[in-house]
Each structure stands twice: as C-alpha cells, then as structure tokens.
Write a protein that holds these residues in place. Structure first.
Motif: not given
Length: 87
Positions: A67-71
């Motif tokens: 989630f963090i990497k792709q946000h």
C-alpha cells in the motif's frame, strides 16, 4: 511483526517537519481510501492515529508495505522513511 510509525517526518536536512507525524499521515491516508479492506484499514488507522505500535502478521505487513509503495500520494521523502521499518 511490530511496526512503530509514531515518529516525525524529517526533511532532507534531517530537521523535523512540524506537524508531520508519520503514523498520523499514514492513518489519514488509510481512512481516505476507497478500495481495500475497510475494516482492516480502519483498525490500523485508529491505532496509528493514537500513536500505538501495529502488531500485524507477515501477510498484513506485506499488504501495508505494498500500500505504501504503490500509493501515489506518498512522496519519496515519506516512503524512504517508512519502508525501512519493514526489514
């Protein structure tokens, strides 16, 4: 896996950015989502907003890391200070 996001974001000079608690930033982003596991995101967000450590299994840790990497709303500055917690 225990993840503690209760710290202040720092700028490129290593100075604390006022009112930029990483846990609160992540919490607000999680609850603003329109996709994903609403109950899980809500649980994580309430804990993060209250400065608590997330105690999640490896599967959930991968979900959160992804989630963090792709946000797209998260800057490199923020991601670079969060992602090392997953090691």
């Amino acid at each position: 896996m225990k993840l503690d996001f209760n710290f202040d974001l720092k700028d490129l000079d290593g100075k604390v950015i006022p009112n930029a608690n990483v846990g609160k930033l992540l919490a607000n982003t999680l609850v603003a989502e329109t996709k994903g596991d609403a109950l899980k995101y809500w649980d994580w967000a309430t804990k993060l907003n209250n400065g608590k450590v997330l105690d999640i299994d490896l599967s959930d840790a991968e979900v959160l890391k992804s989630f963090i990497k792709q946000h797209e709303g998260f800057t490199v500055l923020l991601k670079a200070q969060i992602l090392p917690l997953f090691k």
